[in-house]
Design a protein around this motif. Sequence first.
Motif, short mmCIF file in Angstrom:
data_model
loop_
_atom_site.label_atom_id
_atom_site.label_comp_id
_atom_site.label_asym_id
_atom_site.label_seq_id
_atom_site.Cartn_x
_atom_site.Cartn_y
_atom_site.Cartn_z
N GLU A 134 7.13 7.92 -14.58
CA GLU A 134 7.57 7.13 -13.43
C GLU A 134 8.03 5.73 -13.82
O GLU A 134 8.69 5.05 -13.03
CB GLU A 134 6.44 7.04 -12.40
CG GLU A 134 6.05 8.39 -11.80
CD GLU A 134 4.88 8.28 -10.84
OE1 GLU A 134 4.42 7.13 -10.62
OE2 GLU A 134 4.42 9.31 -10.34
N ARG A 209 1.07 3.83 -6.17
CA ARG A 209 2.53 3.93 -6.09
C ARG A 209 3.24 2.84 -6.89
O ARG A 209 4.44 2.94 -7.14
CB ARG A 209 2.98 3.88 -4.63
CG ARG A 209 2.75 2.56 -3.93
CD ARG A 209 3.19 2.65 -2.47
NE ARG A 209 2.43 3.68 -1.76
CZ ARG A 209 2.77 4.18 -0.57
NH1 ARG A 209 3.87 3.75 0.01
NH2 ARG A 209 2.01 5.09 0.01
N PHE A 210 2.50 1.81 -7.29
CA PHE A 210 3.07 0.75 -8.12
C PHE A 210 2.71 0.93 -9.59
O PHE A 210 2.77 -0.02 -10.38
CB PHE A 210 2.59 -0.62 -7.64
CG PHE A 210 3.21 -1.07 -6.35
CD1 PHE A 210 4.41 -1.76 -6.34
CD2 PHE A 210 2.60 -0.77 -5.13
CE1 PHE A 210 4.99 -2.16 -5.14
CE2 PHE A 210 3.18 -1.17 -3.93
CZ PHE A 210 4.37 -1.85 -3.93
N GLN A 520 13.20 5.54 -7.53
CA GLN A 520 12.32 4.44 -7.14
C GLN A 520 12.01 4.51 -5.65
O GLN A 520 10.85 4.31 -5.23
CB GLN A 520 12.99 3.11 -7.48
CG GLN A 520 13.11 2.83 -8.96
CD GLN A 520 13.85 1.54 -9.24
OE1 GLN A 520 13.51 0.50 -8.70
NE2 GLN A 520 14.86 1.61 -10.09
N LEU A 524 8.15 5.07 -4.23
CA LEU A 524 7.52 4.09 -3.34
C LEU A 524 7.28 4.66 -1.95
O LEU A 524 6.38 4.22 -1.24
CB LEU A 524 8.39 2.83 -3.26
CG LEU A 524 8.55 2.04 -4.57
CD1 LEU A 524 9.48 0.86 -4.37
CD2 LEU A 524 7.18 1.56 -5.08
N THR A 525 8.09 5.65 -1.54
CA THR A 525 7.93 6.24 -0.21
C THR A 525 6.86 7.31 -0.17
O THR A 525 6.01 7.33 0.74
CB THR A 525 9.27 6.83 0.27
OG1 THR A 525 10.28 5.81 0.26
CG2 THR A 525 9.14 7.40 1.67
N SER A 528 4.34 9.23 -5.41
CA SER A 528 4.42 9.64 -6.82
C SER A 528 5.67 10.48 -7.02
O SER A 528 6.30 10.94 -6.05
CB SER A 528 3.18 10.45 -7.24
OG SER A 528 3.14 11.69 -6.56
#
Length: 595
Positions: A134, A209-210, A520, A524-525, A528
Amino acid sequence: MEAVLQTRGLLSLPPKPTKASSLLNPSQGLNHRLFASKPLGFNGLCLFYRRVPSVVAKPNGVPFICKTKAASAADGKQPFFNENEKPKFMGIEILTLKKIIPLGLMFFCILFNYTILRDTKDVLVVTAKGSSAEIIPFLKTWVNLPMAIGFMLLYTKLANVLSKKALFYTVIVPFIAFFGAFGFLLYPLSNYIHPQALSDKLLAVLGPRFLGPLAIMRIWSFCLFYVMAELWGSVVISVLFWGFANQITTVEEAKRFYPLFGLGANVALIFSGRTVKYFSNLRKNLGPRVDGWAISLKGMMSIVVLMGFTICFLYWWVNKFVPLPTRSWKKKEKPEMGTMESLKFLVSSRYIRDLATLVVAYGISINLVEVTWKSKLKAQFPSPNEYSSFMGDFSTATGIATFTMMLLSQFIFDKYGWGVAAKITPTVLLLTGVGFFSLILFGDPLGPALAEFGMTPLLAAVYVGAMQNIFSKSAKYSLFDPCKEMAYIPLDEDTKVKGKAAIDVVCNPLGKSGGALIQQFMILTFGSLANSTPYLGGILLMIVFTWLSAAKSLDTQFTALRREEELEKEMERDAVKIPVVSEPRNDSVANSSLL
């Protein structure tokens, strides 16, 4: 009569040959006029002639034979152009070999290094602790792109103040120094220079998610290696090597030998893949407490440094011992189009829009599949040595497939034409992409059937994803790139130059970063990359079908333009007439005019 010869470029006969000896003595006839010791001005002599026997009747019925260049040479005369025969070896000039052989070795070394660096950079950033696949979309967008822009700005500044030789060494030596320092200094100290504790605290606050953005800070030295490896491909190959090759070769040499460089590049890919495989398997012969990946990395970076110095030596040797061809210093006008001007030009032409769609669709499609595949590859091979060993086999297979496709590409173009060749790459991406995402989404029901072949759904997805990348890249290098360049040929000069500038400014960056931006947004939505897989598969289908539609539309327009161009050439050939210039009051001049 001399006036006719000098002003009209005509080879004519003497109006009143009175002696029969003039027929036997070539120094008094046409041969004397062509090969006289006094120089003839090029404005009065036609250099292009058709070698045909010419027999002209004299007024008294005796034929006067016009000798050709070969006949005059047989008489012991000097040739019209007094050129010394240049030494050759196997039909190739020695001077050409002194340029092409070092260039081929340079290209081999550069591509050998690039394959090692490309495989190593993925191993570092994907298998590192606290990181995953990711990280790649964020790394390409927020680190790789800004550093590439900054590097090119710096390169432009240096090009204005340094000579070409100094510029070459100034650019390539920092690359060699960095890769050597990374293998022997930065990687062994990575546990001390990476902010692991700070990254863990931020991850606990921001959430999983970050993980990708925070991993850039967590393994910053690995990310720096990733960017330098990417820049090696774009700067050393595209800017330094091809700039130097275009500087020292002529157009005729380029047409003859540049295609061989493409085949040589795939040979380098095969050998470098075996090298990565060898060093990755060193871990099996080491003790349990030894960092096998550190040993493998030192060995591969040592080869990269050695190849880098070999490139510098070959560059020095060519500049020292090979004379450069003389060129005209007149600069050609090239339209400099900004982003908005490029967008307007892309929208205004359907042909350019379809061509731009092909470029953008390839960049997005290959990125969507590649990052998802690398995430599954890490799940199957979590160890850096295992991951790197698989990537070595992958590079070797890619080189073999691309070499084979390049040999078949000429047959495909001749047999099936541009349209079929342009549709092969998206078709391969579609079929292999559907198989790859199907194994990810519906792998559990297929588990019992795959177990009979000794595979799990994850391993099957890794193999199908590898096949997808191998065949897609081989089709891209052997078919997609030639199709894209051929599509510019039938355009008028203005559209050709502006269209290529627009696509270079807008479409190439958009295709490369478009897939990363989509991933991306999905990460972020949905939290993963794994949760985003169904949506990424749907987006891939939409993009590939749009690609195929644009290829079909472009094929229709390309074929029409080619037919129109061939019709215009045929009309031009039919309109060509051979002019006959004669003197109205002198029959002997009229009957003996030779163009």
